[in-house]
Design a protein around this motif. Sequence first.
Motif, PDB file in Angstrom:
ATOM      1  N   GLY A 147      -1.818 -37.684  12.431  1.00 59.92           N
ATOM      2  CA  GLY A 147      -0.840 -37.089  11.507  1.00 59.92           C
ATOM      3  C   GLY A 147      -1.039 -35.561  11.158  1.00 59.92           C
ATOM      4  O   GLY A 147      -0.789 -35.259  10.199  1.00 59.92           O
ATOM      5  N   LEU A 148      -1.765 -34.953  12.052  1.00 62.66           N
ATOM      6  CA  LEU A 148      -2.341 -33.580  11.634  1.00 62.66           C
ATOM      7  C   LEU A 148      -1.525 -32.674  12.710  1.00 62.66           C
ATOM      8  O   LEU A 148      -1.388 -33.042  13.907  1.00 62.66           O
ATOM      9  CB  LEU A 148      -3.610 -33.410  11.849  1.00 62.66           C
ATOM     10  N   THR A 149      -1.019 -31.569  12.457  1.00 59.85           N
ATOM     11  CA  THR A 149      -0.423 -30.418  13.110  1.00 59.85           C
ATOM     12  C   THR A 149      -1.363 -29.376  13.045  1.00 59.85           C
ATOM     13  O   THR A 149      -1.725 -28.712  12.184  1.00 59.85           O
ATOM     14  CB  THR A 149       1.169 -30.070  12.372  1.00 59.85           C
ATOM     15  N   MET A 150      -1.298 -28.858  14.395  1.00 57.32           N
ATOM     16  CA  MET A 150      -2.182 -27.779  14.754  1.00 57.32           C
ATOM     17  C   MET A 150      -0.883 -26.655  14.603  1.00 57.32           C
ATOM     18  O   MET A 150      -0.160 -27.006  15.303  1.00 57.32           O
ATOM     19  CB  MET A 150      -2.729 -27.775  16.110  1.00 57.32           C
ATOM     20  N   VAL A 151      -1.379 -25.567  13.762  1.00 55.59           N
ATOM     21  CA  VAL A 151      -0.359 -24.405  13.932  1.00 55.59           C
ATOM     22  C   VAL A 151      -1.291 -23.132  14.727  1.00 55.59           C
ATOM     23  O   VAL A 151      -2.375 -22.846  14.297  1.00 55.59           O
ATOM     24  CB  VAL A 151      -0.015 -24.173  12.438  1.00 55.59           C
ATOM     25  N   LEU A 152      -0.681 -22.951  15.572  1.00 61.65           N
ATOM     26  CA  LEU A 152      -1.153 -21.521  16.423  1.00 61.65           C
ATOM     27  C   LEU A 152      -1.034 -20.351  15.963  1.00 61.65           C
ATOM     28  O   LEU A 152       0.457 -20.092  15.427  1.00 61.65           O
ATOM     29  CB  LEU A 152      -0.498 -21.508  17.757  1.00 61.65           C
ATOM     30  N   GLU A 153      -2.067 -19.566  15.759  1.00 57.00           N
ATOM     31  CA  GLU A 153      -1.813 -18.369  14.914  1.00 57.00           C
ATOM     32  C   GLU A 153      -2.216 -17.131  15.878  1.00 57.00           C
ATOM     33  O   GLU A 153      -3.326 -16.712  16.253  1.00 57.00           O
ATOM     34  CB  GLU A 153      -2.933 -18.212  13.744  1.00 57.00           C
ATOM     35  N   PRO A 154      -0.868 -16.462  16.140  1.00 53.15           N
ATOM     36  CA  PRO A 154      -1.191 -15.080  16.831  1.00 53.15           C
ATOM     37  C   PRO A 154      -1.615 -14.019  15.955  1.00 53.15           C
ATOM     38  O   PRO A 154      -1.127 -13.969  14.567  1.00 53.15           O
ATOM     39  CB  PRO A 154       0.281 -14.840  17.135  1.00 53.15           C
ATOM     40  N   LEU A 155      -2.599 -13.595  16.183  1.00 49.71           N
ATOM     41  CA  LEU A 155      -3.489 -12.486  15.500  1.00 49.71           C
ATOM     42  C   LEU A 155      -3.612 -10.856  15.921  1.00 49.71           C
ATOM     43  O   LEU A 155      -3.181 -10.770  17.005  1.00 49.71           O
ATOM     44  CB  LEU A 155      -5.164 -13.017  15.431  1.00 49.71           C
ATOM     45  N   SER A 156      -3.872 -10.174  14.927  1.00 50.55           N
ATOM     46  CA  SER A 156      -4.053  -8.599  15.088  1.00 50.55           C
ATOM     47  C   SER A 156      -5.424  -8.388  15.258  1.00 50.55           C
ATOM     48  O   SER A 156      -5.549  -6.909  15.382  1.00 50.55           O
ATOM     49  CB  SER A 156      -3.094  -8.056  14.200  1.00 50.55           C
ATOM     50  N   ASP A 157      -6.494  -8.870  15.140  1.00 53.73           N
ATOM     51  CA  ASP A 157      -7.638  -8.591  14.705  1.00 53.73           C
ATOM     52  C   ASP A 157      -8.465  -7.627  15.916  1.00 53.73           C
ATOM     53  O   ASP A 157      -9.248  -6.867  15.768  1.00 53.73           O
ATOM     54  CB  ASP A 157      -8.765  -9.632  14.424  1.00 53.73           C
ATOM     55  N   THR A 158      -7.908  -8.035  17.294  1.00 49.40           N
ATOM     56  CA  THR A 158      -8.703  -7.469  18.329  1.00 49.40           C
ATOM     57  C   THR A 158      -7.518  -7.683  19.319  1.00 49.40           C
ATOM     58  O   THR A 158      -7.190  -8.808  19.647  1.00 49.40           O
ATOM     59  CB  THR A 158      -9.977  -7.916  18.829  1.00 49.40           C
ATOM     60  N   PRO A 159      -7.409  -6.716  20.254  1.00 51.48           N
ATOM     61  CA  PRO A 159      -6.590  -6.941  21.563  1.00 51.48           C
ATOM     62  C   PRO A 159      -7.207  -7.872  22.574  1.00 51.48           C
ATOM     63  O   PRO A 159      -6.506  -8.374  23.587  1.00 51.48           O
ATOM     64  CB  PRO A 159      -6.276  -5.516  22.262  1.00 51.48           C
ATOM     65  N   ASP A 160      -8.472  -8.432  22.438  1.00 49.71           N
ATOM     66  CA  ASP A 160      -9.012  -9.220  23.332  1.00 49.71           C
ATOM     67  C   ASP A 160      -8.444 -10.613  22.825  1.00 49.71           C
ATOM     68  O   ASP A 160      -8.432 -11.548  23.968  1.00 49.71           O
ATOM     69  CB  ASP A 160     -10.490  -9.383  23.238  1.00 49.71           C
ATOM     70  N   LEU A 161      -7.779 -10.846  21.793  1.00 49.54           N
ATOM     71  CA  LEU A 161      -7.310 -12.215  21.310  1.00 49.54           C
ATOM     72  C   LEU A 161      -6.039 -12.574  22.418  1.00 49.54           C
ATOM     73  O   LEU A 161      -5.102 -11.888  22.572  1.00 49.54           O
ATOM     74  CB  LEU A 161      -6.870 -12.415  20.070  1.00 49.54           C
TER      75      LEU A 161
ATOM     76  N   LEU B 131      -3.646 -14.972  22.005  1.00 51.47           N
ATOM     77  CA  LEU B 131      -2.312 -15.150  21.529  1.00 51.47           C
ATOM     78  C   LEU B 131      -2.305 -14.000  20.581  1.00 51.47           C
ATOM     79  O   LEU B 131      -2.840 -13.736  19.320  1.00 51.47           O
ATOM     80  CB  LEU B 131      -2.478 -16.373  20.368  1.00 51.47           C
ATOM     81  N   ARG B 132      -1.169 -13.186  20.481  1.00 50.78           N
ATOM     82  CA  ARG B 132      -0.855 -12.064  19.963  1.00 50.78           C
ATOM     83  C   ARG B 132       0.624 -12.088  19.229  1.00 50.78           C
ATOM     84  O   ARG B 132       0.611 -11.257  18.402  1.00 50.78           O
ATOM     85  CB  ARG B 132      -1.003 -10.996  20.898  1.00 50.78           C
ATOM     86  N   ASN B 133       1.412 -12.541  19.737  1.00 51.14           N
ATOM     87  CA  ASN B 133       2.865 -12.408  19.311  1.00 51.14           C
ATOM     88  C   ASN B 133       3.794 -13.788  19.079  1.00 51.14           C
ATOM     89  O   ASN B 133       3.243 -14.736  19.397  1.00 51.14           O
ATOM     90  CB  ASN B 133       3.795 -11.694  20.369  1.00 51.14           C
ATOM     91  N   SER B 134       4.837 -13.598  18.287  1.00 54.21           N
ATOM     92  CA  SER B 134       5.247 -14.878  17.789  1.00 54.21           C
ATOM     93  C   SER B 134       6.051 -15.470  18.849  1.00 54.21           C
ATOM     94  O   SER B 134       6.357 -16.512  19.058  1.00 54.21           O
ATOM     95  CB  SER B 134       6.379 -14.486  16.772  1.00 54.21           C
ATOM     96  N   ASP B 135       6.916 -14.718  19.886  1.00 61.34           N
ATOM     97  CA  ASP B 135       7.669 -15.090  20.758  1.00 61.34           C
ATOM     98  C   ASP B 135       6.680 -15.875  21.811  1.00 61.34           C
ATOM     99  O   ASP B 135       7.033 -16.953  22.253  1.00 61.34           O
ATOM    100  CB  ASP B 135       8.442 -13.958  21.486  1.00 61.34           C
ATOM    101  N   GLN B 136       5.472 -15.453  22.094  1.00 64.72           N
ATOM    102  CA  GLN B 136       4.676 -15.857  23.130  1.00 64.72           C
ATOM    103  C   GLN B 136       4.246 -17.406  22.488  1.00 64.72           C
ATOM    104  O   GLN B 136       4.172 -18.217  23.066  1.00 64.72           O
ATOM    105  CB  GLN B 136       3.474 -15.024  23.100  1.00 64.72           C
ATOM    106  N   THR B 137       4.084 -17.332  21.076  1.00 65.66           N
ATOM    107  CA  THR B 137       3.522 -18.685  20.492  1.00 65.66           C
ATOM    108  C   THR B 137       4.693 -19.647  20.481  1.00 65.66           C
ATOM    109  O   THR B 137       4.524 -20.982  20.808  1.00 65.66           O
ATOM    110  CB  THR B 137       3.048 -18.458  19.252  1.00 65.66           C
TER     111      THR B 137
END
Length: 309
Positions: free
Chosen positions: A182-196, A198-204
């Motif tokens: 009953g747990l939902t993972m929520v994917l977080e696009p981040l801005s901390d470094t361009p190496d990440l 996941l970066r944008n909402s449409d990609q996610t």
Amino acid sequence: MERRTFLQKGTLAGISALALGGAATSANAADTKPAAAGKTFNLDYAPHAGMFKNSAGDDFLDQIRFMHDQGFRSIEDNGMLGRDTALQNKIGELLAKLNMRMGVFVIDGGDNWKISLTTGKKEFLDLFLKTCERSVELAKRVNAKWATVVPGFFERKLPIGVQTGNVIDALRRGAEILEKGGLTMVLEPLSDTPDLFLRNSDQTYMICRAVNSPSCKILFDIYHMQKNEGQLITNINLCWDEIAYIQIGDNPGRKEPGTGEINYKNIFKHLHTKGYKGVMGMEHGNALPGKEGELALIKAYRDADNFLG
């Protein structure tokens, strides 16, 4: 006394009076209303550990009680998975007693901030799945419904489509475990470094659609998305069907609403109008130090939350 110092002290004194139940004085002298300390907010804002340590002390349980007294009805704690089981149980019991919700914690086995799931390698997948299993057990203790997932860094030796496929495969496996708990993972696009990766909402959004599970949704962090893409309300609308969790932070500075360029009153009103009932994680720092800064933060949320009048 210099004029600047005098004005700063006068402002902080006014903030203290508001938070302690005195008359509220806004920047507009004609707009004076009773203090709202203890009253619940229109949206469900969730502070985190340490945000009110000067007012409530170092004990996280006492901080939660203080949050409740100020009208907050949820918390979030990125590091909850690393806390000892006894404290997790106490937090869960206190939240239940106060009728408060647990927001996100982070599913992190140690690979979130390096090249990992994008590679498709079994060692990273196995650790991720093991951490999902641990997270389900934690969620039972604190009645958590959401947990943040960060797929790690780009593997720049692989084409982006292959990396995306590897991430989707891993998240599908993780979602199978989380669905049962009953747990939902929520994917977080981040801005901390361009190496990440996941970066944008449409990609996610695309990845969530591909995983195709109720346990894989978007964490839309307004601070990060303002930095990476802007057009906040437009992108919230475009990704709405996959958004399960919101986080807050003004930009620049990553402090409370009203300290940067984001029109949070308009965004909060928009979310309220769309019927958002989820948690609004306060994932930011305090603009001012000490108790005065904590009271100023509360006032900032009262101001931004005053969007119905």
